[in-house]
Design an enzyme around this catalytic site. Structure first.
Site, PDB file in Angstrom:
ATOM      1  N   GLY A  60       2.521  -0.962   4.354  1.00  0.00           N
ATOM      2  CA  GLY A  60       2.663   0.443   3.990  1.00  0.00           C
ATOM      3  C   GLY A  60       4.129   0.809   3.827  1.00  0.00           C
ATOM      4  O   GLY A  60       4.753   0.540   2.791  1.00  0.00           O
ATOM      5  N   GLY A  61       4.707   1.403   4.870  1.00  0.00           N
ATOM      6  CA  GLY A  61       6.077   1.930   4.830  1.00  0.00           C
ATOM      7  C   GLY A  61       7.094   1.000   4.188  1.00  0.00           C
ATOM      8  O   GLY A  61       7.861   1.407   3.305  1.00  0.00           O
ATOM      9  N   HIS A  76      -9.811   1.439   4.437  1.00  0.00           N
ATOM     10  CA  HIS A  76      -8.554   1.630   5.177  1.00  0.00           C
ATOM     11  C   HIS A  76      -8.804   2.616   6.321  1.00  0.00           C
ATOM     12  O   HIS A  76      -9.565   3.570   6.174  1.00  0.00           O
ATOM     13  CB  HIS A  76      -7.470   2.155   4.234  1.00  0.00           C
ATOM     14  CG  HIS A  76      -6.116   2.118   4.864  1.00  0.00           C
ATOM     15  ND1 HIS A  76      -5.696   3.066   5.760  1.00  0.00           N
ATOM     16  CD2 HIS A  76      -5.112   1.215   4.767  1.00  0.00           C
ATOM     17  CE1 HIS A  76      -4.481   2.753   6.180  1.00  0.00           C
ATOM     18  NE2 HIS A  76      -4.106   1.630   5.592  1.00  0.00           N
ATOM     19  N   SER A  99       2.902  -2.130  10.429  1.00  0.00           N
ATOM     20  CA  SER A  99       4.353  -2.206  10.661  1.00  0.00           C
ATOM     21  C   SER A  99       4.959  -3.570  10.317  1.00  0.00           C
ATOM     22  O   SER A  99       5.874  -4.035  10.992  1.00  0.00           O
ATOM     23  CB  SER A  99       4.682  -1.799  12.098  1.00  0.00           C
ATOM     24  OG  SER A  99       4.288  -0.454  12.319  1.00  0.00           O
ATOM     25  N   GLU A 152      -6.018  -4.659  10.283  1.00  0.00           N
ATOM     26  CA  GLU A 152      -4.940  -3.714  10.581  1.00  0.00           C
ATOM     27  C   GLU A 152      -5.265  -2.952  11.862  1.00  0.00           C
ATOM     28  O   GLU A 152      -6.044  -1.987  11.838  1.00  0.00           O
ATOM     29  CB  GLU A 152      -4.792  -2.702   9.438  1.00  0.00           C
ATOM     30  CG  GLU A 152      -4.478  -3.328   8.101  1.00  0.00           C
ATOM     31  CD  GLU A 152      -3.900  -2.304   7.135  1.00  0.00           C
ATOM     32  OE1 GLU A 152      -2.766  -2.487   6.709  1.00  0.00           O
ATOM     33  OE2 GLU A 152      -4.586  -1.310   6.841  1.00  0.00           O
ATOM     34  N   GLY A 156       1.996   2.320  10.828  1.00  0.00           N
ATOM     35  CA  GLY A 156       2.975   3.398  10.713  1.00  0.00           C
ATOM     36  C   GLY A 156       3.641   3.758  12.033  1.00  0.00           C
ATOM     37  O   GLY A 156       4.322   4.773  12.124  1.00  0.00           O
ATOM     38  N   ASN A 167       0.873  -1.174   0.000  1.00  0.00           N
ATOM     39  CA  ASN A 167       0.000   0.000   0.000  1.00  0.00           C
ATOM     40  C   ASN A 167       0.912   1.225   0.000  1.00  0.00           C
ATOM     41  O   ASN A 167       1.433   1.610   1.028  1.00  0.00           O
ATOM     42  CB  ASN A 167      -0.898  -0.024   1.253  1.00  0.00           C
ATOM     43  CG  ASN A 167      -1.783   1.214   1.346  1.00  0.00           C
ATOM     44  OD1 ASN A 167      -1.860   1.999   0.402  1.00  0.00           O
ATOM     45  ND2 ASN A 167      -2.447   1.371   2.486  1.00  0.00           N
ATOM     46  N   TRP A 168       1.089   1.775  -1.190  1.00  0.00           N
ATOM     47  CA  TRP A 168       2.029   2.899  -1.322  1.00  0.00           C
ATOM     48  C   TRP A 168       1.472   4.176  -0.705  1.00  0.00           C
ATOM     49  O   TRP A 168       2.206   5.150  -0.532  1.00  0.00           O
ATOM     50  CB  TRP A 168       2.365   3.145  -2.792  1.00  0.00           C
ATOM     51  CG  TRP A 168       3.220   2.082  -3.440  1.00  0.00           C
ATOM     52  CD1 TRP A 168       3.773   0.980  -2.819  1.00  0.00           C
ATOM     53  CD2 TRP A 168       3.632   2.021  -4.807  1.00  0.00           C
ATOM     54  NE1 TRP A 168       4.484   0.245  -3.734  1.00  0.00           N
ATOM     55  CE2 TRP A 168       4.421   0.860  -4.953  1.00  0.00           C
ATOM     56  CE3 TRP A 168       3.395   2.835  -5.923  1.00  0.00           C
ATOM     57  CZ2 TRP A 168       4.975   0.500  -6.180  1.00  0.00           C
ATOM     58  CZ3 TRP A 168       3.955   2.476  -7.143  1.00  0.00           C
ATOM     59  CH2 TRP A 168       4.739   1.313  -7.267  1.00  0.00           C
ATOM     60  N   LYS A 169       0.167   4.213  -0.462  1.00  0.00           N
ATOM     61  CA  LYS A 169      -0.481   5.430   0.053  1.00  0.00           C
ATOM     62  C   LYS A 169      -0.156   6.605  -0.891  1.00  0.00           C
ATOM     63  O   LYS A 169      -0.024   6.391  -2.094  1.00  0.00           O
ATOM     64  CB  LYS A 169      -0.066   5.688   1.504  1.00  0.00           C
ATOM     65  CG  LYS A 169      -0.296   4.444   2.380  1.00  0.00           C
ATOM     66  CD  LYS A 169      -0.172   4.685   3.844  1.00  0.00           C
ATOM     67  CE  LYS A 169      -0.386   3.369   4.580  1.00  0.00           C
ATOM     68  NZ  LYS A 169      -0.368   3.505   6.025  1.00  0.00           N
ATOM     69  N   GLU A 198      -7.167   5.005   7.403  1.00  0.00           N
ATOM     70  CA  GLU A 198      -6.911   6.413   7.063  1.00  0.00           C
ATOM     71  C   GLU A 198      -8.105   7.012   6.327  1.00  0.00           C
ATOM     72  O   GLU A 198      -8.430   8.189   6.505  1.00  0.00           O
ATOM     73  CB  GLU A 198      -5.618   6.526   6.232  1.00  0.00           C
ATOM     74  CG  GLU A 198      -4.395   6.275   7.102  1.00  0.00           C
ATOM     75  CD  GLU A 198      -3.204   5.670   6.377  1.00  0.00           C
ATOM     76  OE1 GLU A 198      -3.166   5.685   5.137  1.00  0.00           O
ATOM     77  OE2 GLU A 198      -2.297   5.157   7.082  1.00  0.00           O
TER      78      GLU A 198
END
Ligand code: PGA
Length: 254
Positions: free
Chosen positions: A236-237, A97, A215, A169, A175, A9-11, A99
């Protein structure tokens, strides 16, 4: 057998040039992906076509959008519809998601509309769920996540449900560098599968991939993915770094 999935998930990250080189690096690196495994790249809308072209002809990879509109079409400036994604042959879309829920106020009515429109357009869904820290601290995570699934998914028919992937999640792990332990992940994933089984039966429950997100890194992926009800991760990250993400891909259960 249900698929084991490493989903990036590059966001809202990366330039087009960076997106292109990251995709190329992942493709050419030493990853082994069997037919029971899948690598999903959930990329920003403007990069969908580029990443789709770069991964074309490689059955290990599929591209996903990170969102779609809650309405079919019309005067909704800035929105992207499920139908448009289908028209571009994008096979997957993330819905719900945390976010999106938090910053864009997507409640279960909005998410239900997105789920329905995405499935009507023959997209597969990665439906995200997960509890905030205070719910975890009170020990109420199972019922919280169960409610999220019931509110936005359990109106679906059995055939429609087969096009859904769940991503659990916990918000406190996204994150933050703080990962759920593999035992915590297994416990709630097993609960999610149990709840699906009560609604749709054991065969459907056993066929649905349930991913863990929060994470995930190359260094912890194998331990988390080793649990029986954890079928991979939504990342993500660490998905923005080729060596990290390929390490995660290679940690999928086989
Ligand atoms: P993270 O994000 O891996 O950076 O914690 C996961 C996600 O939000 O999907």
């Amino acid at each position: 057998m249900r698929k084991q999935i490493a989903a990036a998930n590059w966001k809202m990250n990366l330039s087009l040039a960076e997106a292109e080189s990251l995709t190329k690096e992942i493709i050419k690196s030493e990853i082994s992906v069997s037919s029971d495994q899948l690598v999903l790249l959930a990329v920003p809308f403007p990069y969908l076509e580029k990443v789709q072209i770069l991964t074309a002809g490689n059955p290990a990879f599929a591209v996903a959008a990170q969102n779609c509109a809650a309405t079919k079409n019309g005067a909704y400036t800035g929105e992207v519809s499920a139908q448009m994604l289908m028209g571009m042959s994008i096979p997957y879309v993330l819905i719900g998601h945390s976010e999106r829920r938090e910053y864009f106020h997507e409640d279960h009515n909005i998410l239900t509309s997105k789920v329905d429109l995405a499935l009507e357009s023959n997209l597969n869904i990665i439906f995200c769920c997960g509890e905030p820290l205070f719910i975890r601290e009170a020990g109420n995570q199972n019922s919280y996540v169960e409610a999220q699934l019931k509110e936005s998914l359990f109106h679906l028919s059995e055939p429609a449900m087969k096009n859904v992937i769940i991503a659990y999640e916990p918000i406190w792990a996204i994150g933050t560098g703080k990962t759920a332990s593999s035992e915590q992940a297994q416990e709630i994933h097993a609960h999610i599968r149990h709840v699906i089984s009560k609604q749709y039966g054991e065969t459907v429950a056993q066929s649905i991939s349930i991913l863990y997100g929060g994470s995930v890194k190359a260094s912890n992926a194998a331990e988390i993915f080793s649990k029986p009800d954890v079928d991979g991760g939504l990342v993500g990250g660490a998905s923005l770094v080729a060596t990290e993400f390929t390490g995660i891909i290679n940690s999928l259960k086989r």
